[in-house]
Design a protein around this motif. Structure first.
Motif, PDB file in Angstrom:
ATOM      1  N   ILE A  79     -27.330 -31.663  -4.104  1.00  0.00           N
ATOM      2  CA  ILE A  79     -27.382 -33.111  -3.903  1.00  0.00           C
ATOM      3  C   ILE A  79     -25.939 -33.580  -3.872  1.00  0.00           C
ATOM      4  CG2 ILE A  79     -28.333 -35.311  -4.654  1.00  0.00           C
ATOM      5  CD1 ILE A  79     -30.327 -33.761  -6.392  1.00  0.00           C
ATOM      6  N   ARG A  80     -25.514 -34.138  -2.749  1.00  0.00           N
ATOM      7  CA  ARG A  80     -24.087 -34.406  -2.556  1.00  0.00           C
ATOM      8  C   ARG A  80     -23.569 -35.541  -3.426  1.00  0.00           C
ATOM      9  NH1 ARG A  80     -25.841 -33.185   2.432  1.00  0.00           N
ATOM     10  NH2 ARG A  80     -24.924 -31.338   3.400  1.00  0.00           N
ATOM     11  N   SER A  81     -24.283 -36.605  -3.488  1.00  0.00           N
ATOM     12  CA  SER A  81     -23.836 -37.778  -4.234  1.00  0.00           C
ATOM     13  C   SER A  81     -25.053 -38.333  -4.966  1.00  0.00           C
ATOM     14  CB  SER A  81     -23.244 -38.819  -3.281  1.00  0.00           C
ATOM     15  OG  SER A  81     -22.859 -39.980  -3.981  1.00  0.00           O
ATOM     16  N   THR A  82     -25.173 -37.945  -6.208  1.00  0.00           N
ATOM     17  CA  THR A  82     -26.407 -38.260  -6.937  1.00  0.00           C
ATOM     18  C   THR A  82     -26.559 -39.749  -7.197  1.00  0.00           C
ATOM     19  OG1 THR A  82     -25.219 -37.734  -8.973  1.00  0.00           O
ATOM     20  CG2 THR A  82     -26.642 -36.026  -8.044  1.00  0.00           C
ATOM     21  N   LYS A  83     -27.818 -40.169  -7.189  1.00  0.00           N
ATOM     22  CA  LYS A  83     -28.182 -41.545  -7.520  1.00  0.00           C
ATOM     23  C   LYS A  83     -29.027 -41.521  -8.791  1.00  0.00           C
ATOM     24  CE  LYS A  83     -28.875 -42.582  -2.595  1.00  0.00           C
ATOM     25  NZ  LYS A  83     -29.101 -41.225  -2.142  1.00  0.00           N
ATOM     26  N   LEU A  84     -29.146 -42.673  -9.421  1.00  0.00           N
ATOM     27  CA  LEU A  84     -29.965 -42.758 -10.622  1.00  0.00           C
ATOM     28  C   LEU A  84     -31.395 -42.286 -10.344  1.00  0.00           C
ATOM     29  CD1 LEU A  84     -28.836 -46.194 -12.109  1.00  0.00           C
ATOM     30  CD2 LEU A  84     -28.191 -43.904 -12.897  1.00  0.00           C
ATOM     31  N   GLU A  85     -31.901 -42.643  -9.173  1.00  0.00           N
ATOM     32  CA  GLU A  85     -33.290 -42.306  -8.833  1.00  0.00           C
ATOM     33  C   GLU A  85     -33.509 -40.821  -8.519  1.00  0.00           C
ATOM     34  OE1 GLU A  85     -31.414 -44.683  -7.441  1.00  0.00           O
ATOM     35  OE2 GLU A  85     -31.705 -44.759  -5.249  1.00  0.00           O
ATOM     36  N   ASP A  86     -32.428 -40.041  -8.528  1.00  0.00           N
ATOM     37  CA  ASP A  86     -32.577 -38.592  -8.372  1.00  0.00           C
ATOM     38  C   ASP A  86     -32.944 -37.919  -9.691  1.00  0.00           C
ATOM     39  OD1 ASP A  86     -29.774 -38.535  -6.096  1.00  0.00           O
ATOM     40  OD2 ASP A  86     -31.926 -38.626  -5.638  1.00  0.00           O
ATOM     41  N   SER A  87     -32.909 -38.669 -10.770  1.00  0.00           N
ATOM     42  CA  SER A  87     -33.298 -38.104 -12.061  1.00  0.00           C
ATOM     43  C   SER A  87     -34.753 -37.659 -12.003  1.00  0.00           C
ATOM     44  CB  SER A  87     -33.133 -39.142 -13.170  1.00  0.00           C
ATOM     45  OG  SER A  87     -31.777 -39.481 -13.338  1.00  0.00           O
ATOM     46  N   ALA A  88     -34.975 -36.388 -12.254  1.00  0.00           N
ATOM     47  CA  ALA A  88     -36.308 -35.815 -12.126  1.00  0.00           C
ATOM     48  C   ALA A  88     -36.260 -34.363 -12.580  1.00  0.00           C
ATOM     49  CB  ALA A  88     -36.788 -35.867 -10.661  1.00  0.00           C
ATOM     50  N   MET A  89     -37.438 -33.760 -12.634  1.00  0.00           N
ATOM     51  CA  MET A  89     -37.539 -32.316 -12.812  1.00  0.00           C
ATOM     52  C   MET A  89     -37.632 -31.702 -11.419  1.00  0.00           C
ATOM     53  SD  MET A  89     -37.759 -29.940 -15.171  1.00  0.00           S
ATOM     54  CE  MET A  89     -38.817 -30.030 -16.614  1.00  0.00           C
ATOM     55  N   TYR A  90     -36.794 -30.734 -11.141  1.00  0.00           N
ATOM     56  CA  TYR A  90     -36.798 -30.078  -9.840  1.00  0.00           C
ATOM     57  C   TYR A  90     -37.342 -28.660 -10.003  1.00  0.00           C
ATOM     58  CZ  TYR A  90     -34.128 -33.943  -7.993  1.00  0.00           C
ATOM     59  OH  TYR A  90     -33.743 -35.198  -7.589  1.00  0.00           O
ATOM     60  N   PHE A  91     -38.355 -28.368  -9.222  1.00  0.00           N
ATOM     61  CA  PHE A  91     -38.992 -27.056  -9.271  1.00  0.00           C
ATOM     62  C   PHE A  91     -38.710 -26.280  -7.996  1.00  0.00           C
ATOM     63  CE2 PHE A  91     -41.353 -27.501 -13.098  1.00  0.00           C
ATOM     64  CZ  PHE A  91     -41.815 -28.806 -13.163  1.00  0.00           C
ATOM     65  N   CYS A  92     -38.367 -25.038  -8.180  1.00  0.00           N
ATOM     66  CA  CYS A  92     -38.260 -24.089  -7.081  1.00  0.00           C
ATOM     67  C   CYS A  92     -39.551 -23.278  -7.059  1.00  0.00           C
ATOM     68  CB  CYS A  92     -37.058 -23.188  -7.322  1.00  0.00           C
ATOM     69  SG  CYS A  92     -36.882 -21.819  -6.173  1.00  0.00           S
ATOM     70  N   ALA A  93     -39.974 -22.881  -5.871  1.00  0.00           N
ATOM     71  CA  ALA A  93     -41.150 -22.024  -5.746  1.00  0.00           C
ATOM     72  C   ALA A  93     -40.916 -21.040  -4.613  1.00  0.00           C
ATOM     73  CB  ALA A  93     -42.412 -22.837  -5.485  1.00  0.00           C
ATOM     74  N   SER A  94     -41.601 -19.913  -4.710  1.00  0.00           N
ATOM     75  CA  SER A  94     -41.535 -18.947  -3.613  1.00  0.00           C
ATOM     76  C   SER A  94     -42.911 -18.345  -3.383  1.00  0.00           C
ATOM     77  CB  SER A  94     -40.495 -17.859  -3.911  1.00  0.00           C
ATOM     78  OG  SER A  94     -40.915 -16.993  -4.961  1.00  0.00           O
ATOM     79  N   SER A  95     -43.099 -17.808  -2.183  1.00  0.00           N
ATOM     80  CA  SER A  95     -44.395 -17.206  -1.864  1.00  0.00           C
ATOM     81  C   SER A  95     -44.222 -16.181  -0.749  1.00  0.00           C
ATOM     82  CB  SER A  95     -45.403 -18.278  -1.431  1.00  0.00           C
ATOM     83  OG  SER A  95     -45.061 -18.823  -0.174  1.00  0.00           O
ATOM     84  N   ARG A  96     -45.187 -15.262  -0.697  1.00  0.00           N
ATOM     85  CA  ARG A  96     -45.253 -14.384   0.469  1.00  0.00           C
ATOM     86  C   ARG A  96     -46.046 -15.071   1.570  1.00  0.00           C
ATOM     87  NH1 ARG A  96     -43.688  -9.524   0.874  1.00  0.00           N
ATOM     88  NH2 ARG A  96     -45.255  -9.013   2.421  1.00  0.00           N
ATOM     89  N   GLN A  97     -47.110 -15.744   1.176  1.00  0.00           N
ATOM     90  CA  GLN A  97     -47.875 -16.570   2.097  1.00  0.00           C
ATOM     91  C   GLN A  97     -48.246 -17.860   1.387  1.00  0.00           C
ATOM     92  OE1 GLN A  97     -51.072 -14.129   3.659  1.00  0.00           O
ATOM     93  NE2 GLN A  97     -49.823 -13.540   5.397  1.00  0.00           N
ATOM     94  N   ASP A  98     -49.500 -17.953   0.937  1.00  0.00           N
ATOM     95  CA  ASP A  98     -49.957 -19.247   0.471  1.00  0.00           C
ATOM     96  C   ASP A  98     -49.959 -19.414  -1.047  1.00  0.00           C
ATOM     97  OD1 ASP A  98     -52.888 -17.990   1.961  1.00  0.00           O
ATOM     98  OD2 ASP A  98     -52.131 -17.567  -0.045  1.00  0.00           O
ATOM     99  N   GLU A  99     -49.805 -18.366  -1.803  1.00  0.00           N
ATOM    100  CA  GLU A  99     -49.819 -18.503  -3.256  1.00  0.00           C
ATOM    101  C   GLU A  99     -48.393 -18.652  -3.756  1.00  0.00           C
ATOM    102  OE1 GLU A  99     -52.338 -15.731  -5.254  1.00  0.00           O
ATOM    103  OE2 GLU A  99     -51.202 -15.876  -7.117  1.00  0.00           O
ATOM    104  N   GLN A 100     -48.074 -19.858  -4.203  1.00  0.00           N
ATOM    105  CA  GLN A 100     -46.702 -20.140  -4.626  1.00  0.00           C
ATOM    106  C   GLN A 100     -46.525 -19.905  -6.114  1.00  0.00           C
ATOM    107  OE1 GLN A 100     -45.127 -23.892  -3.184  1.00  0.00           O
ATOM    108  NE2 GLN A 100     -46.296 -23.699  -1.301  1.00  0.00           N
ATOM    109  N   TYR A 101     -45.390 -19.353  -6.433  1.00  0.00           N
ATOM    110  CA  TYR A 101     -45.005 -19.132  -7.815  1.00  0.00           C
ATOM    111  C   TYR A 101     -43.839 -20.062  -8.129  1.00  0.00           C
ATOM    112  CZ  TYR A 101     -47.911 -14.976  -7.658  1.00  0.00           C
ATOM    113  OH  TYR A 101     -48.976 -14.127  -7.533  1.00  0.00           O
ATOM    114  N   PHE A 102     -44.000 -20.783  -9.209  1.00  0.00           N
ATOM    115  CA  PHE A 102     -43.019 -21.808  -9.558  1.00  0.00           C
ATOM    116  C   PHE A 102     -42.091 -21.332 -10.658  1.00  0.00           C
ATOM    117  CE2 PHE A 102     -44.181 -25.764  -7.411  1.00  0.00           C
ATOM    118  CZ  PHE A 102     -45.366 -25.378  -6.819  1.00  0.00           C
ATOM    119  N   GLY A 103     -40.864 -21.793 -10.581  1.00  0.00           N
ATOM    120  CA  GLY A 103     -39.938 -21.606 -11.676  1.00  0.00           C
ATOM    121  C   GLY A 103     -40.172 -22.637 -12.765  1.00  0.00           C
TER     122      GLY A 103
END
Lengths: 111, 113
Positions: A79-103
């Motif tokens: 995020i280049r220039s953060t704003k107050l409204e960017d405050s949040a939990m950010y989740f990464c996920a990956s999948s081979r196809q449709d079943e996503q695994y979250f960090g």
């Protein structure tokens, strides 16, 4: 059991600063995602990444956001220039196809 | 576009009692559907998924869900709740093109002793 990892677990930054959130997806996965969850709200899709390029992005994912897979293992959200409204939990996920695994997520606090 | 709705924001249940969480989907074709759980301070863990075939799906932690096309529903159930089931539960549906997930608003489950 393989898992998605994210660092840091909590990041505090000042408004206008750049932040990079890091993720290590599961090694044989092909699709990568970022989602965010503002406190008390639903989980929202930000961006998906496949074959070294963005495959889809939401309206939230404006020019302030970018993603990269710099070395074949890490997957980053900048995020280049953060704003107050960017405050949040950010989740990464990956999948081979449709079943996503979250960090476990990175909690970003913008002050 | 595909979407899911979770009508219940918060449910309180006694330990040992049964639990049912509602999820309604809007989708043109037969959807893929998922249930995820988020424990306090944790990430999202997949409980179960429906792709096709048997409409009663078994998941982890003793959860099951039933796909009902006639009601456009995919409700999550557990016969006997444990205190550790206190968490937020999300129903989700992937897009057709690249599997991005659209989540429901979530249902918070509180378990009382």
């Amino acid at each position: 059991e393989p898992e998605v990892t994210q660092t840091p677990s909590h990041q505090v930054t000042q408004m206008g600063q750049e932040v990079i959130l890091r993720c290590v997806p599961i090694s044989n996965h092909l699709y990568f995602y970022w989602y965010r969850q503002i406190l008390g709200q639903k989980v929202e899709f930000l961006v998906s990444f496949y074959n070294n390029e963005i495959s889809e992005k939401s309206e939230i994912f404006d020019d302030q956001f970018s993603v990269e897979r710099p070395d074949g293992s890490n997957f980053t959200l900048k995020i280049r220039s953060t704003k107050l409204e960017d405050s949040a939990m950010y989740f990464c996920a990956s999948s081979r196809q449709d079943e996503q695994y979250f960090g476990p997520g990175t909690r970003l606090t913008v002050t | 576009a595909q979407s899911v709705t979770q009508p219940d924001i918060h449910i309180t249940v006694s330990e040992g009692a049964s639990l049912e969480l509602r999820c309604n989907y809007s989708y043109g074709a037969t959807p893929y559907l998922f249930w995820y759980v988020q424990s306090p301070g944790q990430g999202l863990q997949l409980l179960l998924k429906y792709f096709s075939g048997d409409t009663l799906v078994q998941g982890i932690k003793g959860f099951e869900a039933e796909f009902k096309r006639s009601q456009s529903s995919f409700n999550l159930r557990k016969p006997s709740v444990h205190w550790s089931d206190a968490a937020e539960y999300f129903c989700a549906v992937p897009s057709v093109n690249d599997y991005k997930l659209s989540f429901g608003a979530g249902t918070t489950v509180t378990v009382r002793a």
